[in-house]
Design a protein around this motif. Structure first.
Motif, PDB file in Angstrom:
ATOM      1  N   ARG A 114       0.889  -0.958   0.104  1.00  0.00           N
ATOM      2  CA  ARG A 114      -0.021   0.168  -0.134  1.00  0.00           C
ATOM      3  C   ARG A 114       0.872   1.295   0.148  1.00  0.00           C
ATOM      4  O   ARG A 114       1.715   1.336   0.867  1.00  0.00           O
ATOM      5  CB  ARG A 114      -0.846   0.039   1.211  1.00  0.00           C
ATOM      6  N   PHE A 134       5.311   3.609   1.807  1.00  0.00           N
ATOM      7  CA  PHE A 134       5.405   2.435   0.965  1.00  0.00           C
ATOM      8  C   PHE A 134       5.627   1.328   1.974  1.00  0.00           C
ATOM      9  O   PHE A 134       6.520   0.874   2.683  1.00  0.00           O
ATOM     10  CB  PHE A 134       6.901   2.577   0.613  1.00  0.00           C
ATOM     11  N   ALA A 135       4.361   0.563   2.278  1.00  0.00           N
ATOM     12  CA  ALA A 135       4.268  -0.482   3.328  1.00  0.00           C
ATOM     13  C   ALA A 135       4.219  -1.725   2.449  1.00  0.00           C
ATOM     14  O   ALA A 135       3.052  -2.050   1.666  1.00  0.00           O
ATOM     15  CB  ALA A 135       3.018  -0.224   4.125  1.00  0.00           C
ATOM     16  N   GLY A 149       7.470   1.106   5.316  1.00  0.00           N
ATOM     17  CA  GLY A 149       8.442   2.182   5.169  1.00  0.00           C
ATOM     18  C   GLY A 149       7.803   3.323   4.467  1.00  0.00           C
ATOM     19  O   GLY A 149       6.557   3.600   4.198  1.00  0.00           O
ATOM     20  N   ILE A 223      13.623   2.635   6.718  1.00  0.00           N
ATOM     21  CA  ILE A 223      14.367   3.701   7.498  1.00  0.00           C
ATOM     22  C   ILE A 223      14.923   3.101   8.623  1.00  0.00           C
ATOM     23  O   ILE A 223      16.082   3.378   8.997  1.00  0.00           O
ATOM     24  CB  ILE A 223      13.084   4.625   8.021  1.00  0.00           C
ATOM     25  N   TYR A 364       0.698   0.771  16.009  1.00  0.00           N
ATOM     26  CA  TYR A 364       0.228   0.118  14.919  1.00  0.00           C
ATOM     27  C   TYR A 364      -0.984  -0.906  15.244  1.00  0.00           C
ATOM     28  O   TYR A 364      -1.966  -0.935  14.769  1.00  0.00           O
ATOM     29  CB  TYR A 364       0.984  -0.392  13.863  1.00  0.00           C
ATOM     30  N   THR A 367      -3.922   1.242  17.103  1.00  0.00           N
ATOM     31  CA  THR A 367      -4.858   2.033  16.212  1.00  0.00           C
ATOM     32  C   THR A 367      -5.703   1.064  15.604  1.00  0.00           C
ATOM     33  O   THR A 367      -6.775   1.489  15.005  1.00  0.00           O
ATOM     34  CB  THR A 367      -3.992   2.654  14.984  1.00  0.00           C
ATOM     35  N   GLN A 368      -5.411  -0.222  15.148  1.00  0.00           N
ATOM     36  CA  GLN A 368      -6.163  -1.095  14.601  1.00  0.00           C
ATOM     37  C   GLN A 368      -7.503  -1.287  15.361  1.00  0.00           C
ATOM     38  O   GLN A 368      -8.762  -1.742  14.693  1.00  0.00           O
ATOM     39  CB  GLN A 368      -5.733  -2.475  13.888  1.00  0.00           C
ATOM     40  N   ARG A 371      -9.711   1.570  14.231  1.00  0.00           N
ATOM     41  CA  ARG A 371      -9.931   1.541  12.969  1.00  0.00           C
ATOM     42  C   ARG A 371     -10.615   0.437  12.436  1.00  0.00           C
ATOM     43  O   ARG A 371     -11.745   0.517  11.519  1.00  0.00           O
ATOM     44  CB  ARG A 371      -8.469   1.726  12.229  1.00  0.00           C
TER      45      ARG A 371
END
Ligand code: HDD
Length: 712
Positions: A114, A134-135, A149, A223, A364, A367-368, A371
């Protein structure tokens, strides 16, 4: 209802997704309970004009579902586009990692990628000046690995604790929700100018990297410094790089602004169309490897995510290739519901103590929950691994599976000790046994205090045109700020990076670079912290230049997928167009006929040609090059519509290749390109190869000074 799978695109993940896919065209309309529906257009009423009845369960089911269709958008990276594909390894690297994906060249590991912008909402335009996400989700045989990333190799902040501040500063201001998808406002520069660790990522955002030509033409970076662990338990530090086979290319800011109006889905459409056309985007995966013993040999800290390791100091070893070859079947089910977690790793890969990465490991998953609404988000088809995943976690909102049996605990006897544990030798994950002997302390390492050296290295490494773009970007962004005090502070910090750059920006702002500024500069420290200790140190110069950082040094060897606008009307010269058609047939470019009106036009051989877009529905900025095939009648028609002239003027201003044949030269005379026929990318009566060579260069940046004078 099972869907047939395209054999070429087949992968274990695509096959897995088929279990939950269905095709509208094969289905009878039914309620969620499987009841055949007779009328989906009218509610149940008391009489023809009467009140609607509460009894109407069909109405209620339909409306209730609709009322709850939206889920919260991602707090950052809300705007994105995804695609399926696969990763293949070139050669095994067992000396560095035991990860299965990096040891088996026969594997075709399914991936879902994604791409995204960061700051804007879900519906914001693609060409915002911004970092791109850029995942990549690798569905490996040992479990899912997510490499989450960006298209820039460093991040804004050093500690996850600062993430909410960073994001609050760049998002629209809270009182009026302005501006959308833009960093050019006071709060962002207020934050940046007081938090000097942001400067490195910030100057990258001022560069052309922040306005890519295509997702397919961007680099990607993990990164953080991660670890590779081999089967002896030895660790190497590793940084991940994605290198696009098409090279790294960008648009100009003037184009970006116009593209956002002309086609705000520009990147999304570009990715979709390339994959639909079978022009599969490809990236090579590279790794920078540093032996454990060399951890402290650099002038910067490997754990500091605002620092890159220059490729000239540690080369990027290319180890494999990723190909994206299938668009999602359903945007919401796949691209929207996909959940990437930096904490998803597999044996052979491990974390380091980078304090930004450590905080991400929490954020992460957390947040799911809001979300996607449930700890069962891993059961959503796009998120589930391609290997089984049994454990004793149970229940929760939207449990989709039916775990059988009496036990949901460990250890047990009743289920024969299952699900049972695995040994390391059987492929179980175990953390790298890093020795940590430390005080519990809330602070920042002094080794993170160099905030100026790498932004300066980046700027020094750019070509003249890239530097000019950076200066223009700063001038634009700070010009949009209202507070002079913020602009002054920014000028002061830019001056620490480069004096020429600061002077140029100051000139554009109508200000002077301040000689000094109220100290301390870095205020992102604790109230009791030793202020001096945390101020950015003097700029170091451990490398004069890093050519790898400049887009001017990227690949220029292909015109595949480049969009060429053919400006034509009835009577255009077919022989000329035929000559240029080899650019599509042989070289993979896309030729699109742009005509005064839609429908079709006839060439001088009286053949009919479908018009791809009428001049009214398209813009010059959506193309990479322009071709005018000539033909008296056609050229006359183009001359009668000022939008064609504007089209060519803009292409010239944006330094693109322009080719004309025969009477096309007459048309050119009325454009700015016609006044610069000595320009190496303004081509008159040339063969296809000459035009191709000019398009390959992406842009003729030598034209930039002239371009700046053109009022297109
Ligand atoms: Fe993040 C999403 C990349 C730091 C918290 N991040 C998100 C996405 C990408 C990144 C590409 C979108 C994933 C997708 O397409 O669904 N983020 C990065 C990179 C970082 C980074 C490269 C630094 C190296 N992020 C970062 C920090 C935090 C977060 C320090 C919090 C402490 N990021 C999130 C998040 C998001 C997210 C709020 C929003 C949606 C999601 O996670 O799934 O949790």
């Amino acid at each position: 209802m099972k869907k047939k799978t395209d054999e070429k695109k087949h992968s274990k993940k695509i096959e897995d997704l088929q279990k939950d896919s269905w095709e509208v065209k094969e289905a009878t309309m039914k309620t969620n309970q499987g009841l055949k529906i007779n009328d989906t257009n009218n509610s149940l009423k008391a009489g023809e004009r009467g009140a609607t009845l509460l009894e109407d369960f069909l109405l209620r089911e339909k409306i209730t579902h609709f009322d709850h269709e939206r889920i919260p958008e991602r707090i950052v990276h809300a705007r994105g586009s995804g695609a399926h594909g696969y990763f293949k390894l070139y050669e095994p690297i067992p000396e560095y990692t035991k990860a299965g994906i990096f040891n088996d060249t026969k594997r075709k590991t399914p991936v879902f990628v994604r791409f995204s912008t960061v700051a804007g909402s879900k519906g914001s335009p693609d060409l915002a000046r911004d970092v791109r996400g850029f995942a990549t989700k690798f569905y490996t045989e040992e479990g899912t690995w997510d490499l989450v990333g960006n298209n820039m190799p460093i991040f804004f902040i050093q500690d996850a604790m600062k993430f909410p501040d960073l994001v609050h500063s760049v998002k629209p201001e809270p009182n009026n929700e302005i501006p959308q998808a833009a960093s050019a406002h006071d709060t962002f520069y207020d934050f940046v100018s007081h938090t000097t660790e942001t400067l490195h990522n910030q100057i990258w955002v001022m560069s052309d990297r922040a306005i890519p030509r295509s997702y397919r033409m961007m680099e990607g970076f993990g990164i953080h410094t991660f670890r590779f662990i081999n089967d002896k338990g030895e660790s190497h530090f590793v940084k991940f790089h994605w290198k696009p086979l098409l090279g790294v290319h960008s648009v100009t800011w003037d184009e970006a602004v116009k593209i956002n109006g002309a086609d705000s889905d520009f990147h999304r459409r570009d990715l979709w169309e390339a994959i639909e056309a079978g022009q599969y985007p490809e990236w090579e995966l590279g790794v920078q490897l540093v032996a454990q013993k060399d951890e402290h040999k650099f002038d910067f800290d490997l754990l500091d995510p605002t620092k890159l390791i220059p490729e000239e100091m540690v080369p990027v070893k290319i180890i494999g290739k990723m190909t994206l070859n299938k668009n999602p079947d359903n945007f919401f089910a796949e691209t929207e519901q996909v959940a990437f977690l930096p904490g998803h790793i597999v044996p052979g890969i491990d974390f380091t103590n980078d304090p930004l990465l450590q905080g991400r490991l929490f954020s992460y998953r957390d947040t799911q929950l809001s979300r996607l609404g449930s700890p069962n988000f891993h059961q959503i088809p796009i998120n589930r691994p391609v290997v089984d995943n049994h454990n004793n976690q149970r229940d929760g909102h939207m449990q989709m599976e039916i775990p059988k049996g009496q036990t949901a605990y460990f250890p047990n006897m009743l289920s024969g000790g299952c699900p049972h544990l695995s040994k390391m030798a059987e492929g179980a994950f175990t953390s790298y046994e890093e020795r940590i002997d430390a005080r519990k302390i809330r602070t920042r390492s002094e080794s993170f205090s160099d905030h100026f050296s790498q932004p300066a290295l980046f700027y020094r490494s750019l070509s003249k045109w890239e530097k000019d773009h950076v200066a223009n970007a700063y001038t634009f962004e700070l010009g949009k700020c209202k507070q002079d005090a913020i602009k002054q502070r920014m000028l002061w910090v830019i001056n620490q990076i480069d004096n020429d750059l600061a002077s140029q920006v100051a000139k554009g702002l109508g200000l002077k670079v301040p000689k000094n500024i109220e100290k301390p500069i870095n205020q992102a420290i604790g109230a009791d912290a030793d202020v001096k200790k945390h101020q950015p140190g003097a700029k170091k110069n451990y490398l004069d230049e890093s050519p790898a950082l400049s887009q001017a040094k990227t690949k220029f060897d292909s015109i595949a997928t480049r969009q060429i606008a053919v400006l034509a009307a009835d009577g255009f010269n077919m022989a000329n167009l035929k000559k240029m058609q080899s650019l599509a047939n042989k070289d993979g470019a896309v030729l699109k006929i742009i005509a005064p009106m839609g429908g079709s036009i006839k060439c001088d051989k009286n053949m009919e040609h479908t018009v791809d877009a009428s001049i009214m529905t398209t813009e010059s900025v959506l193309f990479d090059a322009v071709y005018i095939p000539g033909g008296k009648k056609s050229i006359k028609a183009l001359g009668e519509n000022a939008k064609f002239t504007k089209f060519v003027n803009e292409a010239f201003k944006h330094c693109k290749a322009i080719a004309v044949d025969n009477e096309g030269e007459d048309f050119l005379k009325n454009t700015y390109a016609g006044k610069h026929t000595d320009d190496k990318a303004v081509l008159i009566n040339v063969d296809a190869k000459t035009f191709k060579d000019a398009i390959k260069k992406h842009r003729n940046w030598d034209r930039m000074d002239i371009a700046a004078t053109i009022p297109a």
